[in-house]
Design a protein around this motif. Structure first.
Motif, PDB file in Angstrom:
ATOM      1  N   GLN A 161      39.857  36.778  50.419  1.00 31.09           N
ATOM      2  CA  GLN A 161      40.629  37.408  49.339  1.00 31.09           C
ATOM      3  C   GLN A 161      42.112  37.568  49.691  1.00 31.09           C
ATOM      4  O   GLN A 161      42.977  37.369  48.851  1.00 31.09           O
ATOM      5  CB  GLN A 161      40.027  38.782  49.006  1.00 31.09           C
TER       6      GLN A 161
ATOM      7  N   LYS B 159      38.188  36.731  42.898  1.00 31.56           N
ATOM      8  CA  LYS B 159      36.992  36.715  43.751  1.00 31.56           C
ATOM      9  C   LYS B 159      36.275  35.371  43.630  1.00 31.56           C
ATOM     10  O   LYS B 159      35.886  34.774  44.631  1.00 31.56           O
ATOM     11  CB  LYS B 159      36.061  37.867  43.351  1.00 31.56           C
TER      12      LYS B 159
ATOM     13  N   SER C 211      38.344  32.688  45.220  1.00 31.14           N
ATOM     14  CA  SER C 211      38.195  32.802  46.671  1.00 31.14           C
ATOM     15  C   SER C 211      36.933  32.073  47.138  1.00 31.14           C
ATOM     16  O   SER C 211      36.964  31.325  48.114  1.00 31.14           O
ATOM     17  CB  SER C 211      38.137  34.282  47.053  1.00 31.14           C
TER      18      SER C 211
END
Length: 150
Positions: free
Chosen positions: A62, A52, A55
């Motif tokens: 994701q 996460k 990202s």
């Protein structure tokens, strides 16, 4: 009459695509895409982060991060390990091979940037950097405002 060639959005997009293509051509012999390198480089900057967070830092969703990490793992450049703090997530790590490749690619990226800045003064480069950051910040604020309205 307004020509698209004079549109700031078109100019920025075109410049970005040209830079990406130039970098992709320079990275081709190393069997890595610019998209893969951007993720690898983020891991080089900080290893052992969640997908996460990766990202967010790489500015990719994701799904794309998962796909890119799959590719990097197949090439032996990155690996995922279970997150001890949260069993539902994984932490991404750069491998020694990935670290070595990134150290090879960084000077190439620097050379590409020097090449495209050729003919610009240091002041022009600094001004361009400030203006692009200002434009990005304004766009981010507008995106947040739109999110708050919906």
């Amino acid at each position: 009459m307004h020509h698209i060639d004079d549109s700031l959005g078109f100019i920025l997009n075109h410049a970005g695509r040209r830079l990406t293509l130039l970098l992709a051509l320079r990275y081709q012999p190393y069997d890595i895409t610019t998209e893969q390198w951007s993720v690898l480089n983020r891991l080089y900057e900080q290893d052992g982060i969640s997908q996460k967070e990766l990202s967010r830092r790489a500015e990719k969703d994701q799904t794309n991060i998962t796909r890119i990490l799959d590719q990097l793992e197949r090439k032996g450049l990155a690996e995922r390990k279970a997150n001890e703090a949260d069993r539902r997530s994984f932490l991404a790590f750069i491998t020694p091979k990935g670290r070595e490749l990134n150290e090879t690619l960084l000077p190439i990226e620097n050379e590409v940037i020097r090449l495209v800045q050729d003919g610009m003064t240091e002041e022009e480069v600094a001004l361009l950097r400030r203006l692009l950051k200002k434009l990005t910040h304004a766009a981010e604020e507008a995106i947040q405002e739109m999110g708050e309205q919906s």
